[in-house]
Write a protein that holds these residues in place. Sequence first.
Motif, PDB file in Angstrom:
ATOM      1  N   LEU A  44     -14.096  76.082 -21.052  1.00 18.42           N
ATOM      2  CA  LEU A  44     -14.694  76.286 -22.486  1.00 18.42           C
ATOM      3  C   LEU A  44     -16.420  76.832 -22.361  1.00 18.42           C
ATOM      4  CD1 LEU A  44     -14.006  72.588 -22.780  1.00 18.42           C
ATOM      5  CD2 LEU A  44     -14.768  73.463 -24.674  1.00 18.42           C
ATOM      6  N   GLU A  45     -16.337  78.112 -22.616  1.00 19.83           N
ATOM      7  CA  GLU A  45     -16.923  79.698 -22.704  1.00 19.83           C
ATOM      8  C   GLU A  45     -17.695  80.226 -24.045  1.00 19.83           C
ATOM      9  OE1 GLU A  45     -16.429  84.676 -23.280  1.00 19.83           O
ATOM     10  OE2 GLU A  45     -14.563  83.207 -22.969  1.00 19.83           O
ATOM     11  N   LEU A  46     -19.073  79.782 -23.619  1.00 15.40           N
ATOM     12  CA  LEU A  46     -20.049  79.902 -24.915  1.00 15.40           C
ATOM     13  C   LEU A  46     -19.602  80.772 -25.116  1.00 15.40           C
ATOM     14  CD1 LEU A  46     -21.857  78.586 -26.257  1.00 15.40           C
ATOM     15  CD2 LEU A  46     -23.727  79.678 -24.104  1.00 15.40           C
ATOM     16  N   LEU A  47     -19.473  81.131 -27.038  1.00  7.34           N
ATOM     17  CA  LEU A  47     -19.462  82.608 -27.012  1.00  7.34           C
ATOM     18  C   LEU A  47     -20.747  82.560 -27.854  1.00  7.34           C
ATOM     19  CD1 LEU A  47     -15.756  82.609 -29.043  1.00  7.34           C
ATOM     20  CD2 LEU A  47     -16.843  83.591 -26.783  1.00  7.34           C
ATOM     21  N   ALA A  48     -21.516  82.011 -28.690  1.00  9.36           N
ATOM     22  CA  ALA A  48     -22.408  82.591 -30.079  1.00  9.36           C
ATOM     23  C   ALA A  48     -23.262  81.358 -30.129  1.00  9.36           C
ATOM     24  CB  ALA A  48     -21.565  82.865 -30.869  1.00  9.36           C
ATOM     25  N   GLN A  49     -25.002  80.836 -29.875  1.00  5.53           N
ATOM     26  CA  GLN A  49     -25.599  80.062 -30.522  1.00  5.53           C
ATOM     27  C   GLN A  49     -26.754  80.351 -31.148  1.00  5.53           C
ATOM     28  OE1 GLN A  49     -26.972  78.447 -27.105  1.00  5.53           O
ATOM     29  NE2 GLN A  49     -27.681  80.100 -25.925  1.00  5.53           N
ATOM     30  N   THR A  50     -26.819  82.195 -31.284  1.00  3.42           N
ATOM     31  CA  THR A  50     -27.742  82.648 -32.119  1.00  3.42           C
ATOM     32  C   THR A  50     -26.926  83.013 -33.867  1.00  3.42           C
ATOM     33  OG1 THR A  50     -28.123  85.006 -31.503  1.00  3.42           O
ATOM     34  CG2 THR A  50     -29.239  83.348 -30.427  1.00  3.42           C
ATOM     35  N   PRO A  51     -27.491  83.302 -34.358  1.00  3.74           N
ATOM     36  CA  PRO A  51     -27.151  83.951 -35.867  1.00  3.74           C
ATOM     37  C   PRO A  51     -26.898  85.385 -35.714  1.00  3.74           C
ATOM     38  CG  PRO A  51     -29.229  83.118 -36.399  1.00  3.74           C
ATOM     39  CD  PRO A  51     -28.944  83.049 -34.809  1.00  3.74           C
ATOM     40  N   ASP A  52     -27.386  85.858 -34.957  1.00  3.44           N
ATOM     41  CA  ASP A  52     -26.804  87.825 -34.109  1.00  3.44           C
ATOM     42  C   ASP A  52     -25.497  87.412 -33.796  1.00  3.44           C
ATOM     43  OD1 ASP A  52     -28.889  89.040 -35.601  1.00  3.44           O
ATOM     44  OD2 ASP A  52     -30.457  88.924 -33.776  1.00  3.44           O
ATOM     45  N   GLU A  53     -24.996  86.748 -32.684  1.00  2.00           N
ATOM     46  CA  GLU A  53     -23.996  85.934 -31.446  1.00  2.00           C
ATOM     47  C   GLU A  53     -23.275  85.717 -32.684  1.00  2.00           C
ATOM     48  OE1 GLU A  53     -26.387  84.982 -27.527  1.00  2.00           O
ATOM     49  OE2 GLU A  53     -26.425  83.629 -28.934  1.00  2.00           O
ATOM     50  N   PHE A  54     -23.397  85.232 -33.581  1.00  2.00           N
ATOM     51  CA  PHE A  54     -22.401  84.390 -34.524  1.00  2.00           C
ATOM     52  C   PHE A  54     -21.615  85.622 -35.247  1.00  2.00           C
ATOM     53  CE2 PHE A  54     -24.157  80.095 -33.407  1.00  2.00           C
ATOM     54  CZ  PHE A  54     -22.260  79.357 -33.664  1.00  2.00           C
ATOM     55  N   THR A  55     -22.927  86.984 -35.973  1.00  2.00           N
ATOM     56  CA  THR A  55     -22.062  87.436 -36.431  1.00  2.00           C
ATOM     57  C   THR A  55     -21.571  88.317 -35.708  1.00  2.00           C
ATOM     58  OG1 THR A  55     -24.198  87.226 -38.000  1.00  2.00           O
ATOM     59  CG2 THR A  55     -22.924  89.629 -37.854  1.00  2.00           C
ATOM     60  N   ALA A  56     -21.820  88.563 -34.253  1.00  2.00           N
ATOM     61  CA  ALA A  56     -20.854  89.555 -33.874  1.00  2.00           C
ATOM     62  C   ALA A  56     -19.662  89.295 -33.315  1.00  2.00           C
ATOM     63  CB  ALA A  56     -22.292  89.943 -32.341  1.00  2.00           C
ATOM     64  N   VAL A  57     -19.468  87.352 -33.424  1.00  2.00           N
ATOM     65  CA  VAL A  57     -18.347  87.328 -32.349  1.00  2.00           C
ATOM     66  C   VAL A  57     -17.560  87.066 -34.168  1.00  2.00           C
ATOM     67  CG1 VAL A  57     -17.050  85.009 -32.053  1.00  2.00           C
ATOM     68  CG2 VAL A  57     -18.870  85.132 -30.664  1.00  2.00           C
ATOM     69  N   ALA A  58     -18.091  86.969 -35.339  1.00  4.03           N
ATOM     70  CA  ALA A  58     -16.986  87.333 -36.491  1.00  4.03           C
ATOM     71  C   ALA A  58     -16.432  88.526 -36.360  1.00  4.03           C
ATOM     72  CB  ALA A  58     -18.074  86.897 -37.589  1.00  4.03           C
ATOM     73  N   ASN A  59     -17.642  89.878 -36.417  1.00  3.02           N
ATOM     74  CA  ASN A  59     -17.516  91.137 -36.432  1.00  3.02           C
ATOM     75  C   ASN A  59     -16.052  91.151 -35.335  1.00  3.02           C
ATOM     76  OD1 ASN A  59     -19.404  91.860 -37.684  1.00  3.02           O
ATOM     77  ND2 ASN A  59     -20.946  92.151 -36.493  1.00  3.02           N
ATOM     78  N   GLU A  60     -16.263  90.995 -34.546  1.00  7.10           N
ATOM     79  CA  GLU A  60     -15.260  90.936 -33.099  1.00  7.10           C
ATOM     80  C   GLU A  60     -14.057  90.154 -33.970  1.00  7.10           C
ATOM     81  OE1 GLU A  60     -14.368  90.431 -28.436  1.00  7.10           O
ATOM     82  OE2 GLU A  60     -16.122  89.849 -29.546  1.00  7.10           O
ATOM     83  N   LEU A  61     -13.889  89.076 -34.544  1.00  7.34           N
ATOM     84  CA  LEU A  61     -12.409  88.372 -35.231  1.00  7.34           C
ATOM     85  C   LEU A  61     -11.849  88.888 -35.836  1.00  7.34           C
ATOM     86  CD1 LEU A  61     -13.805  85.681 -34.653  1.00  7.34           C
ATOM     87  CD2 LEU A  61     -11.866  85.239 -33.662  1.00  7.34           C
ATOM     88  N   ARG A  62     -12.692  90.057 -36.935  1.00  6.93           N
ATOM     89  CA  ARG A  62     -12.631  90.660 -37.970  1.00  6.93           C
ATOM     90  C   ARG A  62     -11.219  91.997 -37.953  1.00  6.93           C
ATOM     91  NH1 ARG A  62     -17.678  89.613 -41.327  1.00  6.93           N
ATOM     92  NH2 ARG A  62     -16.500  88.007 -42.819  1.00  6.93           N
ATOM     93  N   THR A  63     -11.349  92.797 -35.889  1.00  4.98           N
ATOM     94  CA  THR A  63     -10.747  93.204 -35.363  1.00  4.98           C
ATOM     95  C   THR A  63      -8.997  93.071 -35.761  1.00  4.98           C
ATOM     96  OG1 THR A  63     -11.109  92.610 -33.686  1.00  4.98           O
ATOM     97  CG2 THR A  63     -12.900  94.323 -34.799  1.00  4.98           C
ATOM     98  N   GLN A  64      -9.479  91.497 -35.384  1.00  6.42           N
ATOM     99  CA  GLN A  64      -8.039  91.197 -35.176  1.00  6.42           C
ATOM    100  C   GLN A  64      -6.486  91.544 -36.630  1.00  6.42           C
ATOM    101  OE1 GLN A  64      -7.184  90.279 -31.920  1.00  6.42           O
ATOM    102  NE2 GLN A  64      -8.769  90.828 -31.625  1.00  6.42           N
ATOM    103  N   ARG A  65      -5.416  91.667 -36.323  1.00  8.32           N
ATOM    104  CA  ARG A  65      -4.738  91.131 -37.531  1.00  8.32           C
ATOM    105  C   ARG A  65      -4.453  90.307 -38.032  1.00  8.32           C
ATOM    106  NH1 ARG A  65      -0.181  95.528 -35.195  1.00  8.32           N
ATOM    107  NH2 ARG A  65      -1.602  97.758 -34.562  1.00  8.32           N
ATOM    108  N   THR A  66      -4.622  88.670 -37.420  1.00  8.68           N
ATOM    109  CA  THR A  66      -4.063  87.739 -37.650  1.00  8.68           C
ATOM    110  C   THR A  66      -4.639  86.898 -39.265  1.00  8.68           C
ATOM    111  OG1 THR A  66      -5.212  86.163 -36.560  1.00  8.68           O
ATOM    112  CG2 THR A  66      -2.664  87.653 -35.841  1.00  8.68           C
ATOM    113  N   HIS A  67      -4.617  86.419 -40.097  1.00 12.32           N
ATOM    114  CA  HIS A  67      -5.488  85.734 -41.293  1.00 12.32           C
ATOM    115  C   HIS A  67      -6.203  84.841 -40.947  1.00 12.32           C
ATOM    116  CE1 HIS A  67      -6.448  84.455 -45.044  1.00 12.32           C
ATOM    117  NE2 HIS A  67      -5.914  83.144 -44.963  1.00 12.32           N
ATOM    118  N   ALA A  68      -5.536  84.229 -39.526  1.00 10.34           N
ATOM    119  CA  ALA A  68      -6.533  83.431 -38.967  1.00 10.34           C
ATOM    120  C   ALA A  68      -7.870  83.668 -38.157  1.00 10.34           C
ATOM    121  CB  ALA A  68      -5.804  81.903 -38.470  1.00 10.34           C
ATOM    122  N   HIS A  69      -7.508  84.813 -37.819  1.00 20.01           N
ATOM    123  CA  HIS A  69      -8.843  85.332 -37.319  1.00 20.01           C
ATOM    124  C   HIS A  69      -9.985  85.988 -38.107  1.00 20.01           C
ATOM    125  CE1 HIS A  69      -6.108  85.346 -33.446  1.00 20.01           C
ATOM    126  NE2 HIS A  69      -7.612  85.363 -32.921  1.00 20.01           N
TER     127      HIS A  69
END
Length: 253
Positions: A204-229
């Motif tokens: 398990l890898e810690l990805l985010a725990q602050t609003p800014d970190e969650f937003t950054a993870v979301a932005n990275e996920l949106r670069t993926q092509r799948t609807h699930a991401h």
Amino acid sequence: MSPSANSKTEAANADYAPGNFASVFAFATTFSSVLRSDIREPEVRAELEDAIRCVDGSEKLRQFALLLLATASNKPPNARLSEDQWPKLCNELAADSVAILRKLQVPEAVADSIDSFVDHDVAVRVDVLFWLAEAAVASNSSVKKLIDQEVAKYRKPSAAIHVKPELVRLQPFAEIARQRYWLFGSKTRQLYLESGSQRGKGKLELLAQTPDEFTAVANELRTQRTHAHKSLADGLVEDVVPFLETQMRKRVR
């Protein structure tokens, strides 16, 4: 603890990292049944903070650190370590968790004895406890069993803000391409990624725990092509970030 285990041994700042403290607190409450300690469910965060700062002496801090070390070393939930076991188990754990240690202020001397750990300043104590908690999430079989039990109950992604309070700490958030995303925390949120690959299975890898970190993870996920991401990204931005921002406003008041 070998020199190669941690290159960051400079003196710590006077104050601890709030994010790391939040993770320790979340771990203590999320996995209270594994820890079985009188500090496992503090009525308020101040109780754990007082222990870490040794406000009421160091006994609670010693007990809590030993419980975390036992959990990180995959001891049974009812195991009780003696202070004499601290050096050996710390060094063994350090050899298996080099990647975690490199990001923290954990001087080698903390493995000499539990007295050495307690004598360090608050920033180091918090980082040591964070190290133990992170190692426990990655390797403790009882912790993994709790996670797997929740997987069996909840297969579909759920909005973090709508899940039952008693389940939010162990609610699976999404599973995409053999990788599972987990939200931990009660009044906090930590997003972990559990690898499903053969090489990294169960890690398990810690990805985010602050609003800014969650937003950054979301932005990275949106670069993926799948609807699930993209769906996961929307869930983080629409549910988790507002929840964390609300919690932060409450703390400011």
